[in-house]
Write an enzyme that holds these catalytic residues in place. Structure first.
Site, PDB file in Angstrom:
ATOM      1  N   HIS A 199     160.889  16.781  50.252  1.00 28.32           N
ATOM      2  CA  HIS A 199     159.672  17.423  50.758  1.00 28.32           C
ATOM      3  C   HIS A 199     158.788  16.322  51.324  1.00 28.32           C
ATOM      4  O   HIS A 199     158.491  15.338  50.619  1.00 28.32           O
ATOM      5  CB  HIS A 199     158.889  18.095  49.633  1.00 28.32           C
ATOM      6  CG  HIS A 199     159.571  19.246  48.961  1.00 28.32           C
ATOM      7  ND1 HIS A 199     159.247  20.561  49.225  1.00 28.32           N
ATOM      8  CD2 HIS A 199     160.555  19.285  48.027  1.00 28.32           C
ATOM      9  CE1 HIS A 199     159.986  21.352  48.466  1.00 28.32           C
ATOM     10  NE2 HIS A 199     160.798  20.606  47.734  1.00 28.32           N
ATOM     11  N   HIS A 253     167.011  17.964  49.028  1.00 28.27           N
ATOM     12  CA  HIS A 253     166.048  17.956  50.129  1.00 28.27           C
ATOM     13  C   HIS A 253     164.828  17.152  49.726  1.00 28.27           C
ATOM     14  O   HIS A 253     164.363  17.216  48.586  1.00 28.27           O
ATOM     15  CB  HIS A 253     165.638  19.375  50.524  1.00 28.27           C
ATOM     16  CG  HIS A 253     165.241  20.245  49.375  1.00 28.27           C
ATOM     17  ND1 HIS A 253     166.182  20.822  48.545  1.00 28.27           N
ATOM     18  CD2 HIS A 253     164.036  20.607  48.906  1.00 28.27           C
ATOM     19  CE1 HIS A 253     165.560  21.517  47.615  1.00 28.27           C
ATOM     20  NE2 HIS A 253     164.249  21.396  47.797  1.00 28.27           N
ATOM     21  N   ASN A 266     162.563  17.362  44.155  1.00 25.24           N
ATOM     22  CA  ASN A 266     162.609  18.118  42.908  1.00 25.24           C
ATOM     23  C   ASN A 266     164.039  18.137  42.385  1.00 25.24           C
ATOM     24  O   ASN A 266     164.990  18.284  43.162  1.00 25.24           O
ATOM     25  CB  ASN A 266     162.131  19.559  43.126  1.00 25.24           C
ATOM     26  CG  ASN A 266     160.637  19.632  43.396  1.00 25.24           C
ATOM     27  OD1 ASN A 266     159.871  18.856  42.838  1.00 25.24           O
ATOM     28  ND2 ASN A 266     160.235  20.551  44.257  1.00 25.24           N
ATOM     29  N   VAL A 277     166.600  25.383  45.517  1.00 23.04           N
ATOM     30  CA  VAL A 277     167.725  25.312  46.451  1.00 23.04           C
ATOM     31  C   VAL A 277     168.536  24.068  46.083  1.00 23.04           C
ATOM     32  O   VAL A 277     168.017  22.941  46.143  1.00 23.04           O
ATOM     33  CB  VAL A 277     167.251  25.237  47.919  1.00 23.04           C
ATOM     34  CG1 VAL A 277     168.457  25.170  48.850  1.00 23.04           C
ATOM     35  CG2 VAL A 277     166.375  26.437  48.267  1.00 23.04           C
ATOM     36  N   ARG A 299     160.368  22.784  59.028  1.00 32.30           N
ATOM     37  CA  ARG A 299     159.142  23.123  58.283  1.00 32.30           C
ATOM     38  C   ARG A 299     159.449  24.045  57.108  1.00 32.30           C
ATOM     39  O   ARG A 299     160.245  24.988  57.238  1.00 32.30           O
ATOM     40  CB  ARG A 299     158.115  23.793  59.207  1.00 32.30           C
ATOM     41  CG  ARG A 299     157.577  22.849  60.229  1.00 32.30           C
ATOM     42  CD  ARG A 299     156.388  23.394  61.017  1.00 32.30           C
ATOM     43  NE  ARG A 299     156.261  22.589  62.227  1.00 32.30           N
ATOM     44  CZ  ARG A 299     155.790  21.344  62.267  1.00 32.30           C
ATOM     45  NH1 ARG A 299     155.351  20.768  61.158  1.00 32.30           N
ATOM     46  NH2 ARG A 299     155.741  20.678  63.401  1.00 32.30           N
ATOM     47  N   ASP A 300     158.785  23.759  55.977  1.00 33.45           N
ATOM     48  CA  ASP A 300     158.914  24.630  54.809  1.00 33.45           C
ATOM     49  C   ASP A 300     158.278  25.985  55.127  1.00 33.45           C
ATOM     50  O   ASP A 300     157.199  26.065  55.703  1.00 33.45           O
ATOM     51  CB  ASP A 300     158.231  23.978  53.594  1.00 33.45           C
ATOM     52  CG  ASP A 300     158.668  24.634  52.301  1.00 33.45           C
ATOM     53  OD1 ASP A 300     159.340  23.958  51.497  1.00 33.45           O
ATOM     54  OD2 ASP A 300     158.340  25.827  52.081  1.00 33.45           O
ATOM     55  N   ILE A 301     158.974  27.052  54.742  1.00 35.49           N
ATOM     56  CA  ILE A 301     158.512  28.407  55.041  1.00 35.49           C
ATOM     57  C   ILE A 301     157.269  28.770  54.225  1.00 35.49           C
ATOM     58  O   ILE A 301     156.536  29.694  54.587  1.00 35.49           O
ATOM     59  CB  ILE A 301     159.668  29.409  54.802  1.00 35.49           C
ATOM     60  CG1 ILE A 301     159.506  30.657  55.633  1.00 35.49           C
ATOM     61  CG2 ILE A 301     159.850  29.718  53.330  1.00 35.49           C
ATOM     62  CD1 ILE A 301     160.755  31.521  55.677  1.00 35.49           C
TER      63      ILE A 301
HETATM   64  P1  AMP Z   1     162.654  23.278  45.893  1.00 37.23           P
HETATM   65  O1  AMP Z   1     161.780  24.238  45.119  1.00 37.23           O
HETATM   66  O2  AMP Z   1     162.310  21.839  45.720  1.00 37.23           O
HETATM   67  O3  AMP Z   1     164.129  23.583  45.701  1.00 37.23           O
HETATM   68  O4  AMP Z   1     162.300  23.564  47.422  1.00 37.23           O
HETATM   69  C1  AMP Z   1     162.847  24.587  48.169  1.00 37.23           C
HETATM   70  C2  AMP Z   1     161.905  24.837  49.295  1.00 37.23           C
HETATM   71  O5  AMP Z   1     162.561  25.601  50.299  1.00 37.23           O
HETATM   72  C3  AMP Z   1     160.642  25.624  48.910  1.00 37.23           C
HETATM   73  O6  AMP Z   1     159.501  24.815  49.157  1.00 37.23           O
HETATM   74  C4  AMP Z   1     160.697  26.852  49.826  1.00 37.23           C
HETATM   75  O7  AMP Z   1     159.417  27.243  50.284  1.00 37.23           O
HETATM   76  C5  AMP Z   1     161.601  26.388  50.944  1.00 37.23           C
HETATM   77  N1  AMP Z   1     162.292  27.437  51.669  1.00 37.23           N
HETATM   78  C6  AMP Z   1     162.918  28.529  51.154  1.00 37.23           C
HETATM   79  N2  AMP Z   1     163.465  29.262  52.143  1.00 37.23           N
HETATM   80  C7  AMP Z   1     163.199  28.605  53.303  1.00 37.23           C
HETATM   81  C8  AMP Z   1     163.507  28.864  54.673  1.00 37.23           C
HETATM   82  N3  AMP Z   1     164.215  29.939  55.074  1.00 37.23           N
HETATM   83  N4  AMP Z   1     163.046  27.983  55.607  1.00 37.23           N
HETATM   84  C9  AMP Z   1     162.330  26.898  55.244  1.00 37.23           C
HETATM   85  N5  AMP Z   1     162.009  26.608  53.958  1.00 37.23           N
HETATM   86  C10 AMP Z   1     162.440  27.451  53.011  1.00 37.23           C
END
Ligand code: AMP
Length: 122
Positions: free
Chosen positions: A104, A102, A89, A98, A31-33
């Site tokens: 979403h 990944h 993204n 990140v 799950r996204d945080i």
């Molecule tokens: P992006 O902006 O497409 O690179 O997505 C990165 C995603 O990682 C964002 O939606 C963040 O909310 C999510 N994220 C960052 N840290 C964590 C974490 N520790 N656990 C789960 N999701 C995270």
């Protein structure tokens, strides 16, 4: 691509906690945080590529597994009846933060239109 370990590699290695919803030999879903929809799950390949284009070029089988894992997550989360969105993204204008590819998976409610910057998260 930088060699610096990303946050997601630390989640895959179970060095930092995550709410894991599904796993295969080569992918992990958690799950996204900071959820941007009622259901918001990230699907990552365990092997790192910077973005979806690099993954597609290097290992199309693994990209297919990321997408089938996203579909499995949608099924497990009850999203298949009403639909869901899968987003990759890529770099700055898309807001990638990140640099470990990944997907979403977003759903569980009616989603808005997307495109131009609105100042909202996500
Ligand atoms: P992006 O902006 O497409 O690179 O997505 C990165 C995603 O990682 C964002 O939606 C963040 O909310 C999510 N994220 C960052 N840290 C964590 C974490 N520790 N656990 C789960 N999701 C995270």
């Amino acid at each position: 691509m930088s060699d610096a370990e990303t946050l997601f590699e630390r989640i895959i290695a179970r060095e930092i906690p995550a709410d894991i919803v599904y796993e295969t030999d080569d992918t992990l879903a958690f799950r996204d945080i900071n959820p941007q929809a009622k259901t918001h799950v990230l699907v990552v390949p365990k092997k790192r590529y910077r973005n979806v284009a690099e993954l597609a070029a290097a290992d199309p089988r693994l990209l297919a597994e990321v997408v089938t894992t996203a579909a499995k997550v949608a099924e497990l989360e009850g999203l298949t009846r009403d639909g869901y969105r899968v987003v990759f993204n890529t770099d700055e204008h898309a807001g990638q933060t990140v640099f470990h590819v990944h997907a979403h998976v977003l759903g569980g409610e009616q989603l808005g239109f997307f495109g131009r910057y609105s100042g909202q998260g996500g």
